[in-house]
Design an enzyme around this catalytic site. Structure first.
Site, PDB file in Angstrom:
ATOM      1  N   ASP A   1      39.911  39.066  49.533  1.00  0.00           N
ATOM      2  CA  ASP A   1      38.512  39.401  49.262  1.00  0.00           C
ATOM      3  C   ASP A   1      37.663  38.255  49.809  1.00  0.00           C
ATOM      4  O   ASP A   1      38.161  37.164  50.098  1.00  0.00           O
ATOM      5  CB  ASP A   1      38.286  39.622  47.760  1.00  0.00           C
ATOM      6  CG  ASP A   1      37.008  40.425  47.480  1.00  0.00           C
ATOM      7  OD1 ASP A   1      36.229  40.663  48.438  1.00  0.00           O
ATOM      8  OD2 ASP A   1      36.786  40.801  46.320  1.00  0.00           O
TER       9      ASP A   1
ATOM     10  N   CYS B   1      57.222  48.998  22.781  1.00  0.00           N
ATOM     11  CA  CYS B   1      57.187  49.146  24.222  1.00  0.00           C
ATOM     12  C   CYS B   1      58.570  48.903  24.795  1.00  0.00           C
ATOM     13  O   CYS B   1      59.245  47.949  24.423  1.00  0.00           O
ATOM     14  CB  CYS B   1      56.182  48.160  24.819  1.00  0.00           C
ATOM     15  SG  CYS B   1      56.115  48.294  26.611  1.00  0.00           S
TER      16      CYS B   1
ATOM     17  N   CYS C   1      59.093  43.749  27.555  1.00  0.00           N
ATOM     18  CA  CYS C   1      59.066  43.796  26.089  1.00  0.00           C
ATOM     19  C   CYS C   1      60.415  44.135  25.467  1.00  0.00           C
ATOM     20  O   CYS C   1      60.657  43.813  24.300  1.00  0.00           O
ATOM     21  CB  CYS C   1      58.050  44.825  25.611  1.00  0.00           C
ATOM     22  SG  CYS C   1      56.363  44.436  26.069  1.00  0.00           S
TER      23      CYS C   1
ATOM     24  N   CYS D   1      59.092  48.557  28.133  1.00  0.00           N
ATOM     25  CA  CYS D   1      59.021  48.048  29.497  1.00  0.00           C
ATOM     26  C   CYS D   1      60.002  46.883  29.619  1.00  0.00           C
ATOM     27  O   CYS D   1      60.410  46.302  28.612  1.00  0.00           O
ATOM     28  CB  CYS D   1      57.593  47.633  29.841  1.00  0.00           C
ATOM     29  SG  CYS D   1      57.168  45.961  29.348  1.00  0.00           S
TER      30      CYS D   1
ATOM     31  N   ASP E   1      30.150  41.597  51.485  1.00  0.00           N
ATOM     32  CA  ASP E   1      29.151  42.600  51.130  1.00  0.00           C
ATOM     33  C   ASP E   1      28.248  42.069  50.024  1.00  0.00           C
ATOM     34  O   ASP E   1      28.542  41.047  49.408  1.00  0.00           O
ATOM     35  CB  ASP E   1      29.850  43.885  50.656  1.00  0.00           C
ATOM     36  CG  ASP E   1      30.892  43.604  49.580  1.00  0.00           C
ATOM     37  OD1 ASP E   1      31.657  42.627  49.737  1.00  0.00           O
ATOM     38  OD2 ASP E   1      30.937  44.340  48.583  1.00  0.00           O
TER      39      ASP E   1
HETATM   40  N1  GUN Z   1      35.497  42.809  43.676  1.00  0.00           N
HETATM   41  C1  GUN Z   1      35.036  43.590  42.688  1.00  0.00           C
HETATM   42  N2  GUN Z   1      33.929  44.257  43.097  1.00  0.00           N
HETATM   43  C2  GUN Z   1      33.697  43.884  44.371  1.00  0.00           C
HETATM   44  C3  GUN Z   1      32.702  44.241  45.351  1.00  0.00           C
HETATM   45  O1  GUN Z   1      31.799  45.038  45.099  1.00  0.00           O
HETATM   46  N3  GUN Z   1      32.809  43.652  46.575  1.00  0.00           N
HETATM   47  C4  GUN Z   1      33.804  42.751  46.867  1.00  0.00           C
HETATM   48  N4  GUN Z   1      33.850  42.230  48.087  1.00  0.00           N
HETATM   49  N5  GUN Z   1      34.742  42.416  45.967  1.00  0.00           N
HETATM   50  C5  GUN Z   1      34.683  42.976  44.731  1.00  0.00           C
HETATM   51 ZN    ZN Z   2      55.845  46.172  27.458  1.00  0.00          ZN
END
Ligand code: GUN
Ligand code: ZN
Length: 648
Positions: A88, A273, A278, A275, A123
Site C-alpha cells: 500500500d 473453537c 485453539c 481451529c 490515492d
Molecule cells: N487502506 C484502507 N483504505 C484505503 C484506501 O482508501 N486507500 C489506500 N491506498 N489504502 C487503504
Molecule cells: Zn480458534
C-alpha cells in the site's frame, strides 16, 4: 491479467497472473507491519497457506534501516515470503495521522524498486462525511495520480483505488475512468469508516456503484476489509481480494474474531473453537498465557477463522448456494441484516449476472430471500415473454406439492372434461402458469411448510394482481367439487389445453425470448417422453431433434437443428456469440470458444444460457453454454466464453 475459473453471479473464483505465479481469488492478504511482526510471513505461507500478503511501503520508506534493507535485498527476501507481496502507498497513514510529505511519483517508484508485485497509487482517502464537491475534487487528484502511476509501474502490477465517498455516481465515474487506464487491480477505498461503524448497508451501495463502473477483467479488492463475517457478502457482490490488519490488531486487544462477530477474552465464558490454534486449549489456559503468546494464539485463531471462511465461500460458489450462505451470515448482526435487505435495491443490476439455473435448489431462509434476482427474473420473463393460452376459464390453485402439474393432474382432468380452462398456481414467486412449473427455480426451491407473514402477504398480493390483470373470460379459484358444480353451470363444452404442448412452447419463449417458440416449433411437433416418469425428453419438429428438456432444471439443451431454426427465426444478435474467422474451424470441431476470439454477443445472454456460436456472416458454428456475459466476453483476454457442446 485475470482469468475466471468458476462463478455464481458476480461472485467468482479467478486466477490472477502475477510475476510470482498465479494467485487464486477470492483471497485474503494478511497485513504485515514490518516494524511489528505478529505472525511471521513464512508461517503464513507454509502453515496457513496464504499465497499473498500486503505490507506498507510508506512504513518501510520512513524507517532508514528497513528502507535500506528493502532496497538492497528486495521485499521478498527481506520478509522471507515466497508468494505475492502487495504494497500500500501510505494513503491511509497520511490520512489518519496527518499530512506527511508524500509524493505519488516517489512512493510508486519506491514500491517498484523494492520489488513489490502489486503496488498502490497514492490515492486520496475520501471520508463518508465529505461533501460531494470536496469528494469530486479529490477524485480528480486520485485519477491524475493513477494516470501518472500507470506510466511508472514497470513490471509491477498497479492497484488504482476507486474513491467517491458515499456518492454512487462519483464512485461509478471514478471506476469508469480507472477502467480506461493501464491498471491491474481495483481496490474499493475509503470504506474503513463504513466498516468500523457497521454501516454495511452503505458499504453494499458503494461496492455495487464501483462494480458498475469497473472493467470485469480486473480483481476488485475491498480495502481494509478483514472481518470474516463480511466475506460472503462482499464476494457475492463481486469482491475478489481482502486485506486484514484486524487479525493482529484485535489479537493485541485480546479479541477473537468469529463469524458471529468479535469477542473480548474478558467477556467470553468458553472457547469453543476447533481451529488449529485453539484445539487443545481452553479459555482459562489462554487467559493465563503471557501476553505475547496470547496475542500470537489469538492472531492465529483470527487468521484460521478468516481462512476457513474464504474456503467455505469458495465452496459455495462451486456448489451454487452462496445466496443461502450470505443470508445465514447476515443474521450475525442486525447491521448486516440491513445490508442484506439493502441488496434488494440492486436486484436489476444483479439480474444481469443471475445464471439461468443452479445445481443447488433455492432455499428460503427468510423474507430477505425475496430480494434475490431469481425472483425478479421469473416475474420479468413472465411479463415480457409469456403468452397465455386463449382459454375461456383461468383456474387458479393454491400451491400444491411439487411438481405442481403432477399433483394437480386429476383436478385439471376433471376441469378440462367440462370447460375450456388454463391453470395457474399461486406461489411465492407469483402466479406460475402450470406449464412452467418445472423450470428453475419453481420446482427447485424449498420454503417452510408454515408460511411466514411476509410470504403470505406477498403471495396474496400477487394473486390479487393476477385476478385483476388476467384476460380470461372467467377467473376462478379452485375449491374442489364446488368449483366443478359452478363450472358446469357456466361453461360450454370441454377444454383442449394440452400441457405438454403448452410446456414446449412456454419454455422456449421463457428461455430463448419471445418468438422463439414460433421459430423453433414451426412444423409437425412430436415429443419423446421418458417411459417411467411422464416427462418430456426430446422435442422433434418435422422429424428433426431440435431440443432436449433437462430433468434437473426444466430448461432446454439446444441441438444443431434447433439452433438453425432459432437463427432463421430470431434476428441477430439474439442468443448469438460472434467469433473471429480464425476461431471458426476450431469451434466447428467442438472446442470451446475463448474470450479473445469473441467479437460480439447478445447483451441479453445470461450465464449458463444455451447460445449459438456464429461467424461474422451469422452462419452457425457451434452450440454451447455461455460462461460469461457479453461485457465479460469482450473484456477478458483469457478463459472460456462458451462451453461448446457440439460443432456445426
Ligand atoms: N487502506 C484502507 N483504505 C484505503 C484506501 O482508501 N486507500 C489506500 N491506498 N489504502 C487503504
Ligand atoms: Zn480458534
Amino acid at each position: 491479467m485475470m482469468e475466471l475459473i468458476r462463478r455464481d453471479g458476480l461472485a467468482r473464483i479467478c486466477r490472477l497472473h502475477t510475476r510470482r505465479g498465479e494467485l487464486e481469488t477470492p483471497c485474503l492478504l494478511p497485513v504485515i507491519n514490518p516494524r511489528l511482526i505478529t505472525i511471521a510471513p513464512r508461517e503464513l505461507y507454509d502453515t496457513f497457506g496464504f499465497r499473498a500478503i500486503i505490507t506498507n511501503s510508506y512504513i518501510i520508506r520512513n524507517d532508514p534501516r528497513i528502507r535500506e534493507d528493502a532496497l538492497a535485498r528486495g521485499l521478498h527476501d527481506m520478509l522471507d515470503f515466497p508468494g505475492v507481496i502487495m504494497t500500500d502507498s501510505g494513503t491511509f497513514q497520511s490520512h489518519m495521522y496527518g499530512e506527511v510529505d508524500l509524493i505519488n511519483r516517489e512512493i510508486v517508484e519506491f514500491q517498484r524498486d523494492i520489488g513489490s508485485d502489486i503496488g498502490t497509487v497514492l490515492d486520496i482517502f475520501a471520508e463518508p462525511d465529505w461533501s460531494k464537491e470536496r469528494t469530486a475534487a479529490s477524485i480528480d487528484i486520485t485519477l491524475e495520480r493513477s494516470r501518472e502511476a500507470a506510466r511508472l509501474k514497470g513490471e509491477m502490477l498497479l492497484a488504482g483505488v476507486v474513491q467517491g465517498s458515499v456518492y454512487p455516481d462519483l464512485r461509478e465515474m471514478c471506476a469508469r475512468r480507472l477502467s480506461e487506464m493501464d491498471i491491474d487491480v481495483n481496490p474499493v477505498g475509503g470504506v474503513v469508516p463504513l466498516m468500523e461503524n457497521y454501516r454495511f448497508s452503505e458499504l453494499v451501495d458503494v461496492i455495487v456503484a464501483a462494480k458498475k463502473g469497473l472493467r470485469p477483467d480486473r480483481p476488485v479488492h475491498l480495502f481494509g476489509a478483514g472481518h470474516p463475517m463480511l466475506f460472503a457478502l462482499a464476494v457475492l457482490l463481486g469482491c475478489d481480494m481482502f486485506d486484514s490488519a484486524s487479525y493482529a490488531k484485535f489479537a493485541r486487544d485480546d479479541r477473537f474474531m468469529f463469524l458471529e462477530g468479535t469477542f473480548r477474552i474478558q467477556d467470553m465464558k468458553a472457547l469453543e473453537c476447533n481451529c488449529p490454534a485453539c484445539t487443545g486449549h481452553d479459555l482459562e489456559e489462554v487467559r493465563a498465557l503471557p501476553p505475547a503468546k496470547r496475542t500470537a494464539l489469538i492472531a492465529r485463531h483470527n487468521l484460521w477463522t478468516s481462512k476457513m471462511e474464504l474456503e467455505r465461500v469458495k465452496r459455495a460458489i462451486m456448489e451454487g448456494d452462496l445466496w443461502e450462505l450470505v443470508e445465514r451470515r447476515c443474521r450475525s448482526h442486525p447491521a448486516l441484516l440491513d445490508a442484506l435487505r439493502g441488496i434488494g435495491k440492486h436486484q436489476h443490476f444483479l439480474e444481469r449476472y443471475e445464471p439461468l439455473s443452479r445445481d443447488h435448489a433455492l432455499f428460503y431462509t427468510g423474507a430477505e430471500t425475496f430480494n434475490r434476482p431469481a425472483f425478479l427474473r421469473f416475474r420479468k420473463r413472465l411479463i415480457e415473454r409469456y403468452e397465455h393460452p386463449a382459454t375461456e376459464v383461468g383456474m387458479t390453485f393454491e400451491e400444491p406439492e411439487k411438481p405442481y402439474s403432477r399433483t394437480l393432474r386429476p383436478a385439471m382432468d376433471s376441469i378440462l372434461a367440462i370447460s375450456d380452462a388454463h391453470f395457474q398456481v399461486i406461489s411465492p414467486f407469483g402466479p406460475v402458469p402450470i406449464e412452467l412449473d418445472e423450470v428453475y427455480p419453481i420446482s427447485q426451491s424449498l420454503f417452510p411448510k408454515d408460511r411466514d407473514q411476509q410470504t403470505r402477504e406477498r403471495t396474496d398480493r400477487m394473486a390479487e394482481e393476477l385476478a385483476h390483470g388476467h384476460n380470461y373470460k372467467m377467473g376462478a379459484v379452485w375449491d374442489g367439487e364446488e368449483t366443478l358444480d359452478f363450472l358446469k353451470m357456466f361453461s360450454q363444452g370441454s377444454g383442449g389445453f394440452d400441457i405438454d404442448m403448452a410446456r414446449v412452447r412456454a419454455v422456449a419463449d421463457y428461455q430463448f425470448g419471445k418468438g422463439a417458440a414460433e421459430a423453433l416449433l414451426d412444423g409437425k411437433v412430436s415429443l419423446v417422453k421418458s417411459r417411467n416418469v411422464d416427462r418430456i425428453r426430446n422435442v422433434l419438429v418435422d422429424g428433426e431433434h431440435v431440443v432436449s428438456m433437462r430433468a434437473e432444471d426444466g430448461f432446454y439443451t439446444l441441438k444443431l437443428a434447433g439452433a438453425r431454426r432459432l437463427l432463421k427465426g430470431l434476428p441477430s444478435p439474439h442468443m448469438r456469440v460472434v467469433v473471429q474467422d480464425d476461431s471458426v474451424e476450431f469451434n466447428r470441431q467442438g472446442r470451446n470458444v475463448f474470450c479473445s476470439f469473441v467479437t460480439d454477443a447478445d447483451p441479453e445472454i445470461r450465464l449458463q444460457d444455451e447460445v449459438m456460436v456464429v461467424d461474422k456472416n451469422d452462419a452457425l458454428v457451434a452450440i454451447g453454454r455461455a460462461q460469461l456475459t457479453r461485457d465479460e466476453m469482450l473484456c477478458f483476454q483469457k478463459g472460456v466464453a462458451v462451453k461448446v457442446r457440439e460443432g456445426a
